[in-house]
Design a protein around this motif. Structure first.
Motif, short mmCIF file in Angstrom:
data_model
loop_
_atom_site.label_atom_id
_atom_site.label_comp_id
_atom_site.label_asym_id
_atom_site.label_seq_id
_atom_site.Cartn_x
_atom_site.Cartn_y
_atom_site.Cartn_z
N GLN A 190 0.83 -1.02 -0.18
CA GLN A 190 0.04 0.14 -0.27
C GLN A 190 1.16 1.28 0.15
OE1 GLN A 190 -3.18 -0.94 0.36
NE2 GLN A 190 -2.39 -3.03 0.33
N GLY A 241 -2.98 -3.34 10.09
CA GLY A 241 -3.40 -1.65 9.60
C GLY A 241 -4.78 -0.73 9.63
N MET A 242 -5.58 -2.19 9.43
CA MET A 242 -6.73 -2.09 9.59
C MET A 242 -7.70 -1.52 11.35
SD MET A 242 -9.07 -4.05 7.52
CE MET A 242 -8.59 -5.54 7.81
N LYS A 243 -8.00 -0.23 11.41
CA LYS A 243 -9.21 0.14 12.02
C LYS A 243 -9.93 0.30 12.43
CE LYS A 243 -4.95 0.30 14.95
NZ LYS A 243 -4.24 -0.36 14.58
N HIS A 292 -18.09 3.19 7.47
CA HIS A 292 -16.21 3.24 6.80
C HIS A 292 -16.95 1.70 6.28
CE1 HIS A 292 -14.11 5.70 10.84
NE2 HIS A 292 -15.69 5.68 10.00
N TYR A 312 -14.19 -0.86 4.31
CA TYR A 312 -12.61 -2.27 4.74
C TYR A 312 -13.17 -3.84 3.77
CZ TYR A 312 -13.20 0.23 9.31
OH TYR A 312 -12.76 0.89 10.25
N GLU A 342 -9.89 7.60 1.78
CA GLU A 342 -8.80 7.08 1.98
C GLU A 342 -8.12 7.21 2.73
OE1 GLU A 342 -6.40 3.96 -1.23
OE2 GLU A 342 -7.64 5.42 -2.14
N ARG A 363 -9.28 7.53 6.34
CA ARG A 363 -8.86 6.35 6.86
C ARG A 363 -11.23 5.68 6.86
NH1 ARG A 363 -5.76 3.42 7.30
NH2 ARG A 363 -5.56 3.39 9.56
N GLN A 377 -10.96 1.49 3.84
CA GLN A 377 -9.15 1.12 4.36
C GLN A 377 -9.00 -0.30 3.83
OE1 GLN A 377 -8.54 0.72 8.34
NE2 GLN A 377 -9.22 2.71 9.09
N SER A 378 -8.08 -0.83 3.56
CA SER A 378 -7.67 -2.06 3.13
C SER A 378 -6.37 -2.84 3.57
CB SER A 378 -7.33 -1.97 0.93
OG SER A 378 -6.86 -1.44 1.26
N GLU A 379 -6.76 -3.83 3.49
CA GLU A 379 -5.25 -4.57 3.73
C GLU A 379 -5.31 -6.03 2.60
OE1 GLU A 379 -3.06 -6.37 7.42
OE2 GLU A 379 -3.50 -4.42 7.29
#
Length: 597
Positions: free
Chosen positions: A64, A442-444, A545, A547, A586, A589, A592-594
């Protein structure tokens, strides 16, 4: 000044390529009689950077556009507002980046680092090098000529002392460590491996927690081509805590058959014990290796004999070879001209180190034990999204593991080291343990209980969302929307019963895409477009949000496109406005991506 300080090579590496390249720079410095230290960026004392005359930075960029884990602290330090514009005015430097141009943020970290060092008054010896995995010859296409130019610059600044020549590439450098065998009859200390230092604080890479495997359950139908496991660990008493989005690091080991073959090929006696001594005083011993250590332990837990060997492996192996035919081939593989051939021999078919050693038997049995740690990299830990919540499963941790197994032109199927080992563990055969520790993910997920979450997790990408949904349901939060995709409803619909129960109880809105259950393939991005009205509503009126997690082939781009088309259809935005709106999500936040490859 330079003579005593020498050159400092600092690397930020995720998979080991940048570290391998940094060590190559170190070897080339040794050949030029330059003192040289090679370290991870985060293990270097940043306050001393100001006093370093010459630093080469070698850094990778993760998917990322983030810095690798072992340079995150350095990154924060470097971008402090309080650093004066002349902080590094004594520093000569060069930045070598390793990236992959198929990702949008190609070599982002190297470019940004180069720019920031300039801002802080440092003096670049060369433009930043942008190595590219996508090139036919790999990153070496850029790295090789860049290093030639670098040594010209450095030797102009710090010429060789009179009477000294550059050590020719045909001369082998001394090993990093020497192995001293203990006499055969030396008694083995009682429980030596068990009484390593008492645990201090939370488990970490240098001190993993040996978690007991509680269960290992196959989630896919027996006839399905892919084997996916839900594995549960007991972490009671470990001091480990985690929340949704966090990642567990697992230190895998080689299988007994491979270890035995390796020892036979190299004529090593598995039970022999040894101590390591660094050749250069001041070189730290490799972490995680007990002293004394047995050959069996070294090969099982430390040497990555199943990785695809790098070019430096062939270079060193050629120097041991006493067989002319084998040596010529090894030298060709380690030359710049031989890289395409090396690629088709090694990288394309994913040939392992062990298999290469089979192909070069005369050279292999000539490998001195002292050079094992120079020749073969250490086994790297693997990351898995945690798939459970402590609120639902106290003192437990679960992960979703897709067992990596695929065919290349080689007759034996390729097997993922960690997933194959994990899948083989059977808790019914006694006390089975896995060394692990947890890293912040990385994701909250939103702290505000009223904020709905839209989760897009095809395949094993659903793992972090299972943790998030368990956590949110335990806290009584209802706005959970999941898009899940797989091939067949009857074969690889992971955790189906769990999702259906939550739908019934009103805790979950579920959209599924089973790509092969009908004539035309249906993926999560199709379901996103079909449910645009709901998504637009959640985004605009409830501040939802979004994800995304899963395998990074075409999926992330296809999902981003589907979301932007929803913004156009439902929100009446132009394509450009939709793209800007998405970028804003983005940045704040809210998206969010992982993803992983």
């Amino acid at each position: 000044m330079m003579a005593e300080k020498g050159l400092l090579v600092l690397f930020g590496s995720q998979t080991g390529t940048a570290q391998d390249t940094a060590e190559r720079v170190g070897r080339e410095a040794q050949r030029r009689h330059l003192r040289c230290r090679v370290q991870a960026l985060d293990s270097c004392d940043l306050a001393n950077l100001i006093h370093e005359p010459l630093v080469v930075f070698v850094c990778a960029t993760t998917g990322q556009g983030d810095p690798p884990d072992n340079m995150k602290m350095f990154w924060r330090f470097l971008f402090r507002k309080s650093l004066p514009g002349s902080a590094l005015c004594q520093l000569d430097y060069a930045v070598l980046g390793l990236g992959d141009s198929s990702y949008p943020k190609f070599n982002f970290i190297a470019k940004k680092l180069h720019k920031r060092l300039l801002q802080l008054g440092a003096n670049p010896l060369l433009p930043v090098a942008l190595g590219d995995d996508q090139h036919d010859l790999g990153p070496d296409a850029v790295v090789d000529p860049w290093l030639v130019a670098l040594w010209e610059k450095i030797l102009a600044l710090y010429p060789l002392p009179p009477g000294l020549e550059i050590i020719s590439p045909d001369m082998r450098l001394p090993p990093k460590y020497t192995l001293h065998y203990l006499p055969e009859d030396c008694p083995e200390p009682e429980g030596a491996l068990l009484q390593s230092a008492p645990p201090r604080g939370a488990p970490c890479e240098l001190q993993p927690f040996p978690a007991r495997v509680v269960s290992n359950q196959r989630l896919t139908a027996p006839a399905h081509f892919q084997d996916v496991r839900l594995i549960e660990f007991d972490i009671a008493g470990s001091g480990i805590t985690f929340s949704a989005g966090d990642v567990v690091m697992i230190q895998p080991q080689n299988c007994p058959e491979d270890v035995q073959q390796f020892c036979q090929l190299l004529r090593l006696e598995p039970h022999r014990r040894f101590v390591l001594q660094p050749t250069e005083p001041g070189t730290p011993l490799p972490p995680l290796l007990p002293q004394p250590c047995s050959i069996q332990y070294l090969v099982t837990h430390y040497l990555d004999i199943s990785c695809v060997p790098r070019r430096s492996f062939f270079e060193l192996l050629a120097s041991f070879s006493t067989n002319e035919l084998e040596r010529e081939k090894l030298q060709e593989f380690s030359s710049a001209q031989g890289q395409e051939e090396l690629y088709s021999y090694c990288n394309r078919p994913r040939r392992t180190t062990l298999e290469v050693l089979w192909d070069f038997p005369h050279s292999t049995c000539a490998i001195p034990a002292d050079y094992l740690l120079d020749l073969i990299p250490r086994i790297r830990p693997r990351a898995f999204s945690i798939a459970s919540s402590l609120l639902a499963h106290p003192e437990r941790m679960q992960i979703l593991v897709a067992v990596v197994r695929y065919k290349t032109r080689l007759s034996k199927p390729r097997l993922g080291l960690c997933s194959t080992w994990l899948a083989s563990l059977n808790p019914e055969q006694g006390d089975v343990r896995v060394p692990l520790w947890v890293k912040k993910g990385g994701m909250k997920f939103p702290a505000d209980p009223g904020t709905p979450v839209i989760m897009i997790g095809p395949g094993t990408g659903v793992a972090p969302f299972r943790a998030a949904i368990q956590e949110r349901v335990a806290l009584g939060r209802r706005g959970n929307c999941l898009f899940f995709g797989c091939r067949h409803q009857s074969k690889d619909f992971y955790c189906q019963a769990e999702w259906e129960e939550l739908v019934t109880k009103g805790f979950l809105t579920l959209f599924t895409a089973f790509s092969r259950d009908q004539e035309e393939k249906v993926y999560v991005q199709h379901r996103i477009r079909e449910n645009g009205k709901l998504l637009w509503e959640l985004l605009t009126t409830e501040n939802a949000h979004i994800y995304l997690a899963g395998n990074a082939k075409q999926m992330p781009a296809a999902v981003a496109e589907a979301l932007q088309s929803v913004l156009q259809q439902e929100g009446g935005l132009s394509p450009l406005e939709a793209e800007e709106h998405f970028t804003a999500l983005e940045r704040s936040r809210r998206f969010q991506s992982e993803t992983w490859s």
